[in-house]
Write an enzyme that holds these catalytic residues in place. Structure first.
Site, PDB file in Angstrom:
ATOM      1  N   PRO A   2       0.819  -1.211   0.000  1.00  0.00           N
ATOM      2  CA  PRO A   2       0.000   0.000   0.000  1.00  0.00           C
ATOM      3  C   PRO A   2       0.854   1.263   0.000  1.00  0.00           C
ATOM      4  O   PRO A   2       1.890   1.323   0.657  1.00  0.00           O
ATOM      5  CB  PRO A   2      -0.809  -0.116   1.297  1.00  0.00           C
ATOM      6  CG  PRO A   2      -0.154  -1.163   2.109  1.00  0.00           C
ATOM      7  CD  PRO A   2       0.603  -2.039   1.188  1.00  0.00           C
ATOM      8  N   GLU A   3       0.428   2.258  -0.787  1.00  0.00           N
ATOM      9  CA  GLU A   3       1.118   3.539  -0.843  1.00  0.00           C
ATOM     10  C   GLU A   3       0.217   4.585  -0.179  1.00  0.00           C
ATOM     11  O   GLU A   3      -0.773   4.232   0.443  1.00  0.00           O
ATOM     12  CB  GLU A   3       1.451   3.874  -2.309  1.00  0.00           C
ATOM     13  CG  GLU A   3       2.270   2.762  -2.971  1.00  0.00           C
ATOM     14  CD  GLU A   3       2.606   3.011  -4.428  1.00  0.00           C
ATOM     15  OE1 GLU A   3       2.703   4.174  -4.829  1.00  0.00           O
ATOM     16  OE2 GLU A   3       2.759   2.028  -5.171  1.00  0.00           O
TER      17      GLU A   3
END
Ligand code: ZN
Length: 283
Positions: A2-3
């Site tokens: 996840p960013e």
């Protein structure tokens, strides 16, 4: 992994589901997730009786504000949270359970077991913790074009690895770096210190608009990522470069190609993102 948009989506969900709840007891079922304090029993004891005031985010870290303590949680590859009722069947790979006084519980699941949790006294996490070295927060007001230019200035490194490095700008990973560089028309192997003022301006705008749109869409559900409540984001349908090798470029119709930069799979349109900056002809 996840960013920023995905972590921000998890943060918003957690804020809605868990803020205001008081921790009755914590079960650490897999000791390696907890790094600080080193003893899982000490981690669990310190949290007993504390109330989650807010859930914040710094870079890709989730920050639970417990008034006397700050819990930093990094999801790494596949960490995820979910709110359950006491007695709900425990799903596989559930490593930490926060039991609340209202009979609900927040469960942390992580198939890959790379996620981490650290406890700090408020403020300590910024000074000596993993947040100390983090760079500019790209969706905050302090992230101005001038601040971005200053962070990139004089860096004799390729622009893609520099953007992935959380000490310059935080929250960007492989997906959104590829998207921002495509939107700005900049080749990922250009040297940061060779980018013109106009190019840095375009890149600055591209970083902000790409991240804003992705947060709006609830992030991208590439591979197995889902948010804190099992909901899928939809930004993967808006991606213009990442994961689109062999498909036509939305801007010019050319073909998106994939190659490796600094060990990371990288997607570009060679026509829109030339390696050599086009020289403007002066008359
Ligand atoms: Zn193109």
């Amino acid at each position: 992994m996840p960013e920023l948009p995905e972590v921000e989506t998890v943060r918003r969900t957690l804020e809605r589901l868990a803020a205001g709840k008081t921790i009755r007891r914590v079960d650490v079922r897999l000791a390696r997730i907890v790094r600080r304090p080193a003893e899982p029993e000490a981690f669990a004891r310190a949290l007993e009786g504390l109330t989650i005031r807010a859930v914040q985010r710094r870079g890709k870290f989730l920050k639970f504000d417990l008034e006397q303590l700050v819990l930093l949680s990094h999801l790494r590859m596949e960490g995820r949270y979910g709110l359950y009722r006491e007695g709900d069947e425990l799903e596989p790979h559930t490593h930490v359970v926060f039991h609340f006084t209202d009979g609900t519980e927040l469960r942390y699941r992580d198939v890959r077991q790379f996620g981490t949790m650290d406890l700090y006294k408020p403020g300590e996490e910024e000074r000596e913790g993993p947040l100390a070295k983090l760079g500019l927060e790209p969706l905050e007001d302090a992230f101005t074009e001038a601040a971005f230019r200053a962070a990139v200035a004089g860096r004799k490194t390729k622009i893609k690895p520099l953007l992935l490095n959380q000490e310059c700008v935080v929250g960007l990973g492989n997906i959104y770096v590829d998207e921002a560089l495509h939107a700005a028309g900049i080749h990922p192997e250009r040297n940061a210190d060779a980018l013109s003022r106009a190019e840095l301006g375009r890149l600055y705008e591209a970083i902000r608009s790409t991240l804003r749109a992705a947060v709006e869409a609830g992030g991208s559900s590439v591979k197995s990522y889902v948010n804190g409540q099992g909901e899928q984001g939809s930004y993967q349908f808006a991606l213009k470069a990442y994961g689109r090798e062999g498909e036509p470029c939305a801007a010019c119709g050319g073909e998106i190609v994939k190659f490796v930069v600094g060990g990371r799979g990288t997607h570009i349109c060679p026509a829109c993102q030339p390696l050599k900056a086009k020289r403007r002809k002066h008359k």
